[in-house]
Scaffold this motif. Sequence first.
Motif, PDB file in Angstrom:
ATOM      1  N   ALA A   1      -7.320 -20.798 -79.561  1.00 40.18           N
ATOM      2  CA  ALA A   1      -8.632 -20.882 -80.196  1.00 40.18           C
ATOM      3  C   ALA A   1      -9.383 -19.560 -80.080  1.00 40.18           C
ATOM      4  N   ALA A   2      -9.283 -18.926 -78.910  1.00 36.13           N
ATOM      5  CA  ALA A   2      -9.949 -17.636 -78.698  1.00 36.13           C
ATOM      6  C   ALA A   2      -9.333 -16.557 -79.589  1.00 36.13           C
ATOM      7  N   ASN A   3      -8.014 -16.571 -79.737  1.00 37.66           N
ATOM      8  CA  ASN A   3      -7.350 -15.575 -80.585  1.00 37.66           C
ATOM      9  C   ASN A   3      -7.644 -15.797 -82.065  1.00 37.66           C
ATOM     10  N   PHE A   4      -7.735 -17.049 -82.482  1.00 40.34           N
ATOM     11  CA  PHE A   4      -8.139 -17.330 -83.864  1.00 40.34           C
ATOM     12  C   PHE A   4      -9.525 -16.730 -84.139  1.00 40.34           C
TER      13      PHE A   4
ATOM     14  N   LEU B   1     -13.741 -23.550 -75.048  1.00 39.00           N
ATOM     15  CA  LEU B   1     -13.670 -23.696 -76.501  1.00 39.00           C
ATOM     16  C   LEU B   1     -14.988 -23.289 -77.154  1.00 39.00           C
ATOM     17  N   LYS B   2     -16.095 -23.691 -76.514  1.00 43.19           N
ATOM     18  CA  LYS B   2     -17.406 -23.445 -77.129  1.00 43.19           C
ATOM     19  C   LYS B   2     -17.949 -22.043 -76.838  1.00 43.19           C
ATOM     20  N   LYS B   3     -17.233 -21.261 -76.040  1.00 46.84           N
ATOM     21  CA  LYS B   3     -17.562 -19.845 -75.922  1.00 46.84           C
ATOM     22  C   LYS B   3     -17.297 -19.138 -77.247  1.00 46.84           C
ATOM     23  N   GLU B   4     -16.304 -19.657 -77.980  1.00 44.18           N
ATOM     24  CA  GLU B   4     -15.876 -19.000 -79.217  1.00 44.18           C
ATOM     25  C   GLU B   4     -16.311 -19.752 -80.470  1.00 44.18           C
TER      26      GLU B   4
ATOM     27  N   LYS C   1      -0.576 -13.202 -77.386  1.00 40.84           N
ATOM     28  CA  LYS C   1      -0.451 -11.781 -77.701  1.00 40.84           C
ATOM     29  C   LYS C   1      -1.180 -11.476 -79.012  1.00 40.84           C
ATOM     30  N   ASP C   2      -1.819 -10.311 -79.063  1.00 40.52           N
ATOM     31  CA  ASP C   2      -2.612  -9.954 -80.239  1.00 40.52           C
ATOM     32  C   ASP C   2      -1.767  -9.740 -81.490  1.00 40.52           C
TER      33      ASP C   2
END
Length: 517
Positions: free
Chosen positions: A157-160, A193-196, A115-116
């Motif tokens: 990881a994406a939210n970070f 993971l490497k998308k972000e 959640k954001d």
Amino acid sequence: MSGVAAASPSKTGEISGTASGGDSAHALKASTTIVVAGASGDLAKKKTFPALFGLYNNGFLPSDIRIIGYARTKMDPEEYHKRVTQYIKAPIPAMKKKLEEFLERCSYVSGQYDKDDGFEELEKELKKCEETYEDKKAPKNRVFYMALPPSVFTVVAANFKKHNYSEGGINRIIVEKPFGKDLESSREMQVDLKKEWKEEEIFRIDHYLGKEMVKNLLVLRFANVMLDASFNKNLISNVQITFKEPFGTEGRGGYFDEFGIIRDVMQNHLLQVLSILTMERPVSFSSEDIRDEKVKVLRYIPEIKFEDVLLGQYTASGDKPGYLDDETVPKGSICPTFASCVLHINSPRWEGVPFILKAGKALNEQKTEIRIQYKDVTQGIFKEITRNELVIRVQPGEAVYLKMNSKAPGLAMRTVPTEMDLTYKRRFSDLKIPEAYEALILDALNGDHSNFVRDDELDIAWKIFTPILHYIDEKKPRPHSYAYGSRGPEELEKFVQDKGGFVRSSANYTWPSTSVL
């Protein structure tokens, strides 16, 4: 209490390159905040926070460091600090004062992983912490430590990256194993993971790479001409890399049953040790040169076949319960708690040498070691003489000893096995060996990737083990039984002799150093 301490003998060899193998220009020396995701979990309180305090206590963290815990559990500051200190020992007044200072730098934010709003609150706390930095204009650096189960790795990881990435500063993310369950799931995880995150920002932790004796392998081999010259198929008969634990799953059977001993220990820890032990000499101690050589040697290893594998599962013995007696283990599970496999490295240096990997739970002792057995002495004046062995004890009681033959004192010509012994507790009695997590977190702060797993290295490791893992998952072979507290399945002795060429000495030999560890 774990602590980093480094002292040098009167004469030491200089290592070319930077001291750590990293790029000193990218070391985080100030204006840095560490975020520990999963701060309420076992890994964080048992390993991450004690390691961070060990570094802080010895002056290895940036001077204005701030540490923020993030997890779903709702906690007030008092409860959070209690968890942070649960596994930290501060026996002397000076250390207790340091611990109080450390806790003043630790804060906590509660939030969901998907959640954001939780990450938005974390961003507010990050900015609040960064207002305390001495240099207000310096770029703000952030390190994100993922002490989390793999099911939420990529989401967090994406939210970070979306909410907490520092623009203008240095960002790093430390990811704990397991990195997937097989080649396909690992690749999916790495793609997400490497998308972000860029590869140079990702630090994949395998804590065995931070252990003192594993880090010492490069020096032992390449800084000693006689050892390096003997590491080849002409002189070495076989190599064993052994991991033993004297306890079972103890209520963690649900997690363990999902992964098994091969995924949990062999595919990562033992294969990492093998690659460092057998790689060719790197051009330098820089992280990419070391990891290039590890990848090269792994490419020489073919897929493991089932006929080269022995599986076991522990049963009850005395008051010790069997694996299936653990209520958290699925009924009738055939998950192996012990595995041994023989693999080969088809390179010019190692072709024909069997490498025996062994890992198991509920065995007779706690031990991780490398045992390199040399070939037999030419027959003639000697008959049935003990083989030479170079043994590197990773834990507990770090040591290196060379098992060799000598004439027994006296008038008769009689040979006895003896040893040249380097036991760390005796030779380096004034030094404190740092905990693996301390060493690796410091490496990450310094930007040194040499003791972390690269994406192509991870890919090749899964290629080696995925076929045998899929075979076990699909065919469900029943593992051999072994009693809790034993050396493993009865079939093990024959397996390592027939498949690995290992010869157990008939002489009554005991390494005397074990009694003083």
